[in-house]
Design a protein around this motif. Structure first.
Motif, PDB file in Angstrom:
ATOM      1  N   ALA A  12       0.904  -1.303  -0.074  1.00 41.82           N
ATOM      2  CA  ALA A  12      -0.065  -0.110   0.085  1.00 41.82           C
ATOM      3  C   ALA A  12       0.809   1.304  -0.075  1.00 41.82           C
ATOM      4  O   ALA A  12       0.498   2.253  -0.250  1.00 41.82           O
ATOM      5  CB  ALA A  12      -0.872  -0.051   1.159  1.00 41.82           C
ATOM      6  N   SER A  13       1.975   0.961   0.470  1.00 44.66           N
ATOM      7  CA  SER A  13       2.921   2.330   0.489  1.00 44.66           C
ATOM      8  C   SER A  13       3.698   2.447  -0.808  1.00 44.66           C
ATOM      9  O   SER A  13       4.599   3.303  -0.957  1.00 44.66           O
ATOM     10  CB  SER A  13       3.975   2.199   1.618  1.00 44.66           C
ATOM     11  OG  SER A  13       3.199   2.049   2.935  1.00 44.66           O
ATOM     12  N   GLY A  14       3.698   1.458  -1.958  1.00 41.73           N
ATOM     13  CA  GLY A  14       4.468   1.555  -3.045  1.00 41.73           C
ATOM     14  C   GLY A  14       5.675   0.799  -3.251  1.00 41.73           C
ATOM     15  O   GLY A  14       6.271   0.793  -4.321  1.00 41.73           O
ATOM     16  N   ILE A  15       6.002   0.147  -2.079  1.00 39.86           N
ATOM     17  CA  ILE A  15       6.978  -0.936  -2.273  1.00 39.86           C
ATOM     18  C   ILE A  15       6.596  -2.141  -3.118  1.00 39.86           C
ATOM     19  O   ILE A  15       5.560  -2.440  -3.200  1.00 39.86           O
ATOM     20  CB  ILE A  15       7.399  -1.648  -0.854  1.00 39.86           C
ATOM     21  CG1 ILE A  15       7.745  -0.288   0.208  1.00 39.86           C
ATOM     22  CG2 ILE A  15       8.408  -2.696  -0.958  1.00 39.86           C
ATOM     23  CD1 ILE A  15       8.958   0.173  -0.260  1.00 39.86           C
ATOM     24  N   VAL A  16       7.687  -2.579  -3.776  1.00 37.28           N
ATOM     25  CA  VAL A  16       7.168  -3.563  -5.137  1.00 37.28           C
ATOM     26  C   VAL A  16       8.184  -4.782  -4.605  1.00 37.28           C
ATOM     27  O   VAL A  16       9.232  -4.699  -4.228  1.00 37.28           O
ATOM     28  CB  VAL A  16       7.398  -3.065  -6.358  1.00 37.28           C
ATOM     29  CG1 VAL A  16       6.534  -1.925  -6.849  1.00 37.28           C
ATOM     30  CG2 VAL A  16       9.080  -2.589  -6.647  1.00 37.28           C
ATOM     31  N   GLY A  17       7.709  -5.759  -5.215  1.00 39.77           N
ATOM     32  CA  GLY A  17       8.432  -7.200  -4.969  1.00 39.77           C
ATOM     33  C   GLY A  17       8.779  -7.424  -6.326  1.00 39.77           C
ATOM     34  O   GLY A  17       8.800  -7.075  -7.472  1.00 39.77           O
ATOM     35  N   GLU A  18       9.375  -9.019  -6.496  1.00 40.05           N
ATOM     36  CA  GLU A  18       9.677  -9.530  -7.631  1.00 40.05           C
ATOM     37  C   GLU A  18       8.318  -9.843  -8.658  1.00 40.05           C
ATOM     38  O   GLU A  18       7.261  -9.683  -8.156  1.00 40.05           O
ATOM     39  CB  GLU A  18      10.298 -10.976  -7.509  1.00 40.05           C
ATOM     40  CG  GLU A  18      11.518 -11.297  -7.031  1.00 40.05           C
ATOM     41  CD  GLU A  18      12.240 -12.351  -7.000  1.00 40.05           C
ATOM     42  OE1 GLU A  18      11.907 -12.925  -7.888  1.00 40.05           O
ATOM     43  OE2 GLU A  18      12.813 -12.726  -5.915  1.00 40.05           O
ATOM     44  N   THR A  19       8.781  -9.775  -9.758  1.00 39.09           N
ATOM     45  CA  THR A  19       7.596 -10.118 -10.796  1.00 39.09           C
ATOM     46  C   THR A  19       6.792 -11.320 -10.560  1.00 39.09           C
ATOM     47  O   THR A  19       5.597 -11.288 -10.702  1.00 39.09           O
ATOM     48  CB  THR A  19       8.149 -10.126 -12.065  1.00 39.09           C
ATOM     49  OG1 THR A  19       8.965  -8.676 -12.593  1.00 39.09           O
ATOM     50  CG2 THR A  19       6.971 -10.029 -13.395  1.00 39.09           C
ATOM     51  N   ASP A  20       7.628 -12.368 -10.130  1.00 36.71           N
ATOM     52  CA  ASP A  20       7.150 -13.689  -9.718  1.00 36.71           C
ATOM     53  C   ASP A  20       7.781 -14.216  -8.707  1.00 36.71           C
ATOM     54  O   ASP A  20       8.273 -15.105  -8.547  1.00 36.71           O
ATOM     55  CB  ASP A  20       7.394 -14.618 -11.146  1.00 36.71           C
ATOM     56  CG  ASP A  20       6.533 -16.001 -10.660  1.00 36.71           C
ATOM     57  OD1 ASP A  20       5.718 -16.016  -9.864  1.00 36.71           O
ATOM     58  OD2 ASP A  20       7.035 -17.090 -11.620  1.00 36.71           O
ATOM     59  N   GLY A  21       7.437 -13.676  -7.591  1.00 36.62           N
ATOM     60  CA  GLY A  21       8.068 -14.155  -6.127  1.00 36.62           C
ATOM     61  C   GLY A  21       7.781 -15.472  -5.773  1.00 36.62           C
ATOM     62  O   GLY A  21       8.547 -16.174  -5.417  1.00 36.62           O
ATOM     63  N   VAL A  22       6.581 -15.775  -6.060  1.00 35.86           N
ATOM     64  CA  VAL A  22       6.248 -16.932  -5.794  1.00 35.86           C
ATOM     65  C   VAL A  22       6.771 -18.104  -6.624  1.00 35.86           C
ATOM     66  O   VAL A  22       7.358 -18.973  -5.850  1.00 35.86           O
ATOM     67  CB  VAL A  22       4.568 -17.394  -5.968  1.00 35.86           C
ATOM     68  CG1 VAL A  22       4.195 -19.029  -5.876  1.00 35.86           C
ATOM     69  CG2 VAL A  22       3.864 -16.618  -4.926  1.00 35.86           C
ATOM     70  N   GLY A  23       7.030 -17.955  -7.969  1.00 36.01           N
ATOM     71  CA  GLY A  23       7.684 -19.087  -8.479  1.00 36.01           C
ATOM     72  C   GLY A  23       9.159 -18.912  -8.334  1.00 36.01           C
ATOM     73  O   GLY A  23       9.862 -20.069  -8.213  1.00 36.01           O
TER      74      GLY A  23
END
Length: 475
Positions: A237-248
């Motif tokens: 909600a604060s704009g931090i992003v993760g990997e495109t496919d973190g689960v994979g």
């Protein structure tokens, strides 16, 4: 001088990973899900999971370690309006979610899902309970968030094969907690996707040996997942992003192998994992339950209770995960719950595998300890091949007078194939919550949960769960 060269990919190529199609579908599914989309059996099971989790949390909160931790965190984390269930103390949301997740695994009575090979409910509900009241969520919102978080956590567990050295607690449960919280915050599809990607890389790398050795830090893993689930939503909600496919990435190569993305969307919205869950009555690792059920049948065959001193030997043939629980001399309560020899011995000594049957006092009984050493546990590869749909065990008990009895269990009582009735789950709740709060207060909680989907908000439930334990309350 030798020249070294490296095959270094350009940054643009490293960042070019495509978002998997299953994740797009999940984002839309999670954002669009409403209570009206849940089939009646899913709603009923979600209510039972809610009730069951509250009971095991409240009972676990009475354990000495939990009481001590509540006292410490009351000083270090400060007060808040989210109850540590059964303690009478309120905490900030993250601390309450952590304490409730920890307490819910203390007695090894939390529900689970055999296909996910783990315990989704206790990884999701504490986070949802901490987030819901602040958002003025309705009871229907809570059940929908619980079913949704349960679903994605379970499906990751189904789609991936955790390394055999990894304990499932604290891994994919973080994604379940995070998605439940995101749903309560009415996240759109893009925010749902980002929350999943962030949460997938916040889980723990847990050790399976911890539980076998009786390392009680293992009980904190579910608490950490709930706390991090709240954090994952705050980050997204604060704009931090993760990997495109973190689960994979995480479940296809870091702590697990063979991630199968198709299983993430197989019958999505039609087959609900919360409706395929199991409830537990034996206060021990579920891998012991088939043998315990078979031993119960043997006791009935023999006409009643069998004293440990009467038993010459017990032989168990079972599947690989259960066969690994073969240590006969557990050093503490947690290790005792993960010892198949001790579980069988204390079942005979106490008449049931209750929480008290694994406490230090019961563990010190010499006749029980001696019988545990006369239990032989073997893997039968044919029984292992029947996983995960079945959890088979064959037990042969030989008495000192030469008589022999045998029984076999294919499934555990409480599984989808042999489920406990709703009344049996409610009876378990009363047994756990009654000693904590008193029978009338426990009944009021059960009544509140029974109609929770019609509650406009969670204020009544929160008030009931905020009550302190009765004087001397314990399980």
């Amino acid at each position: 001088m030798t020249s070294l060269s490296f095959d270094v990919k350009p940054a643009s190529e490293l960042l070019a990973a495509a978002r998997p199609s299953w994740l797009d579908r999940w984002g839309a599914f999670a954002a669009g899900l409403t209570f009206a989309d849940l089939p009646a059996p899913v709603v009923e099971r979600a209510r039972l999971v809610l009730l069951d989790c509250i009971g095991v949390i409240a009972a676990g909160m009475q354990e000495p370690e939990c009481r001590a931790l509540v006292g410490r965190m009351a000083r270090t984390a400060g007060a808040g309006d989210c109850p540590a269930i059964g303690s009478g103390h309120g905490f900030p949301a993250g601390s309450a979610a952590f304490l409730n997740g920890l307490a819910g695994t203390m007695l090894e009575l939390d529900e689970g899902n055999q296909y996910a090979r783990g315990h989704p409910g206790i990884h999701v509900l504490p986070a949802a309970l901490a987030a819901g009241p602040r958002l003025t969520s309705s009871g229907a919102d809570l059940l929908t968030a619980l079913a949704l978080g349960y679903e994605i956590g379970s499906r990751i567990g189904i789609a991936a094969k955790l390394l055999v050295t990894t304990h499932p607690h604290g891994t994919w449960g973080t994604a379940g907690a995070a998605l439940a919280v995101a749903h309560l915050n009415r996240a759109d599809a893009a925010a749902m996707i980002e929350t999943i990607n962030i949460a997938s890389t916040l889980g723990l790398a847990t050790s399976r040996r911890t539980m076998l050795e009786g390392g009680t830090v293992r009980n904190a893993y579910a608490g950490v997942s709930n706390q991090l689930g709240l954090t994952a939503w705050d980050l997204a909600a604060s704009g931090i992003v993760g990997e495109t496919d973190g689960v994979g990435s995480v479940f296809g190569g870091v702590i697990a192998r063979d991630f199968q993305p198709d299983l993430m969307v197989d019958e999505l919205g039609e087959r609900w994992e919360i409706a395929r869950n199991y409830f537990k009555r034996h206060a021990a690792c579920r891998y012991t339950h088939g043998a315990l059920d078979a031993l119960g049948d043997i006791v009935a065959q023999a006409g009643g209770r069998i004293a440990p001193e009467q038993v010459a030997s017990i032989e168990v043939d079972t599947y690989v995960w259960a066969a690994q629980l073969n240590g006969p001399e557990p050093k503490n309560m947690l290790a005792a719950k993960f010892s198949l020899p001790f579980a069988l011995a204390t079942f005979l000594a106490n008449g049931a595998a209750t929480p008290d049957a694994f406490r230090d006092e019961a563990r010190q009984v010499q006749a029980t300890r001696d019988l545990a050493r006369r239990v032989t546990v073997r893997e039968d590869t044919g029984l292992t091949a029947r996983l995960p749909g079945l959890r088979p065990a064959r037990v042969r008990l030989t008495l000192a007078d030469g008589r022999s009895f045998a029984a076999e269990a294919l499934t555990n009582k409480g599984d989808t194939e042999d489920p406990y009735s709703a009344s049996e789950v409610r009876a378990k709740f009363a047994e756990l919550a009654g000693p904590v709060w008193g029978a009338s207060h426990a009944a009021a909680i059960a009544d509140c949960v029974e109609t929770i989907d019609r509650a406009a908000d969670l204020s009544t439930l929160t008030r009931l769960l905020s009550a302190p334990a009765a004087a001397g309350g314990s399980v």
